[in-house]
Design a protein around this motif. Structure first.
Motif, mmCIF file in Angstrom:
data_model
loop_
_atom_site.group_PDB
_atom_site.id
_atom_site.type_symbol
_atom_site.label_atom_id
_atom_site.label_comp_id
_atom_site.label_asym_id
_atom_site.label_seq_id
_atom_site.Cartn_x
_atom_site.Cartn_y
_atom_site.Cartn_z
ATOM 1 N N PHE A 61 0.815 -1.208 0.000
ATOM 2 C CA PHE A 61 0.000 0.000 0.000
ATOM 3 C C PHE A 61 0.855 1.268 0.000
ATOM 4 N N ASN A 62 1.968 1.233 0.745
ATOM 5 C CA ASN A 62 2.713 2.480 0.945
ATOM 6 C C ASN A 62 4.128 2.465 0.375
ATOM 7 N N THR A 63 4.478 1.466 -0.422
ATOM 8 C CA THR A 63 5.795 1.466 -1.068
ATOM 9 C C THR A 63 5.621 1.350 -2.573
ATOM 10 N N ILE A 64 6.576 1.905 -3.296
ATOM 11 C CA ILE A 64 6.399 2.049 -4.732
ATOM 12 C C ILE A 64 7.075 0.942 -5.535
ATOM 13 N N GLN A 65 7.967 0.148 -4.894
ATOM 14 C CA GLN A 65 8.725 -0.822 -5.670
ATOM 15 C C GLN A 65 9.271 -1.928 -4.779
ATOM 16 N N TYR A 66 9.810 -2.967 -5.410
ATOM 17 C CA TYR A 66 10.539 -3.989 -4.672
ATOM 18 C C TYR A 66 11.783 -3.350 -4.061
#
Length: 375
Positions: A61-66
């Motif tokens: 939900f709150n991170t954009i990438q691995y």
């Protein structure tokens, strides 16, 4: 110790020796001598280059990438600081340690706030690099295009909060963007409120504002262009951004990465809510003693997280060497409590002399050459 007559290496010792042999012959010899100890901290020098944890987070939900992270045995020296000289002369954390810290802070944000927040990886798109703004941001655009193909992130302008951490070996910064939708103008409509940018740093922010912030503006513009067809955005309006600057109290170089994580923790921890950001920025760093205490507690939390992941996900080697460190640290604690540990004052004096010499040499070099730095 070397093998005694009739003695055989244990299976775990053989496995560890095979790993160390690929790295250093000298450390292999050191390990062979100290492999049985539960008290000698020099054992940790022999195994410091072994990978302790391979960790990766998926976009949530709150991170954009691995965010893949490899933590090495030596990184516990930076986090735990529970052995002699680790707290007195701490090492500067590697980028991987800071990234691991980011993953742990992001994971524990309140879910209701997580749906409104988007956290970028440390130095997203190589935004800290020397070359990303050359040739009209050619490299930054290339990095952006590759990231969009790989991760397919959500529309960042529909989130209420963005967090962009920047880390170098000498300084660290955190930019909080509140209401990013305020920097884009939809067709036939006014901007949806004011966009606020809070820049937090461990030193004077002038270099950051002159070099990194234009890159952040470019990233926002690239995201706008990506969403423009679907969302009918008309243009990017960076001049409308309301900015705040916060310089954290002075701290040693080894602490600055944790200073940035401390700032991030103020917005993400379970006791505070990022929606109270105005109150948070009015309080952050105002009490240096409390700040340093909180940074120390944060380091310990991250060390415990490493141990927990090793215990649940690590292999035989990782669990073995992690347990060794705990035993060595426990031995030192008991020695201190019993008053048996004494600090080698001559060693301390020698280290202090080396530090003084390095500082003097650095000053002289700066007088002789033109020193150019970005951050």
């Amino acid at each position: 110790m070397p093998l005694q007559p009739g003695e055989n290496y244990e299976c775990i010792e053989i496995e560890i020796m095979k790993e160390i042999a690929q790295i250093s012959t000298n450390k292999l010899k050191l390990y062979e001598c100290l492999r049985k100890t539960n008290t000698n901290p020099n054992y940790l020098r022999a195994v410091e280059d072994l990978i302790l944890l391979n960790y990766s987070t998926k976009p949530s939900f709150n991170t954009i990438q691995y965010i893949p992270v490899s933590i090495y045995m030596e990184d516990l020296t930076v986090l735990s600081r529970d052995l002699q000289f680790e707290d007195t002369f701490p090492d500067t954390p590697q980028l991987r340690v800071i990234r691991f810290g980011l993953t742990q802070l992001a994971k524990h944000q309140w879910w209701s706030m997580a749906h409104q927040t988007l956290i970028f990886d440390v130095n997203f798109l190589g935004i800290d690099g020397f070359e990303v703004d050359h040739d009209d941001y050619e490299k930054l655009i290339e990095n952006f295009d590759n990231a969009m193909k790989k991760y397919k992130p959500p529309n960042i302008f529909k989130r209420k909060f963005l967090l962009l951490p920047i880390f170098t070996r000498s300084e660290s910064y955190l930019t909080l963007i509140v209401n990013p939708a305020g920097v884009v103008k939809p067709e036939n409509a006014g901007r949806p409120g004011t966009c606020t940018m809070v820049n937090i740093g461990t030193k004077d922010l002038s270099p950051y504002k002159n070099i990194v912030l234009p890159r952040i503006h470019k990233v926002l513009e690239l995201f706008m262009e990506r969403e423009k067809p679907a969302q009918r955005y008309e243009r990017f309006v960076p001049e409308s951004i309301e900015e705040f600057e916060i310089v954290l109290p002075q701290m040693a170089r080894a602490e600055k990465g944790f200073g940035m994580l401390y700032a991030m923790d103020q917005f993400l921890n379970e006791q505070k809510r990022i929606e109270d950001w105005r109150k948070i920025i009015n309080e952050i760093g105002k009490d240096p003693d409390n700040m340093m205490r909180d940074m120390g507690n944060l380091r310990i939390r991250l060390a415990h997280a490493v141990y927990k992941h090793v215990e649940t996900e690590g292999g035989r080697i990782q669990r073995h060497i992690a347990k060794k460190r705990l035993l060595i640290a426990e031995h030192r604690r008991k020695m201190i409590e019993s008053g048996q540990e004494t600090v080698d004052k001559e060693s301390v004096s020698e280290i202090e002399r080396v530090i003084e010499w390095l500082a003097d040499t650095k000053t002289k070099l700066r007088e002789e050459i033109k020193y150019v730095g970005i951050l």
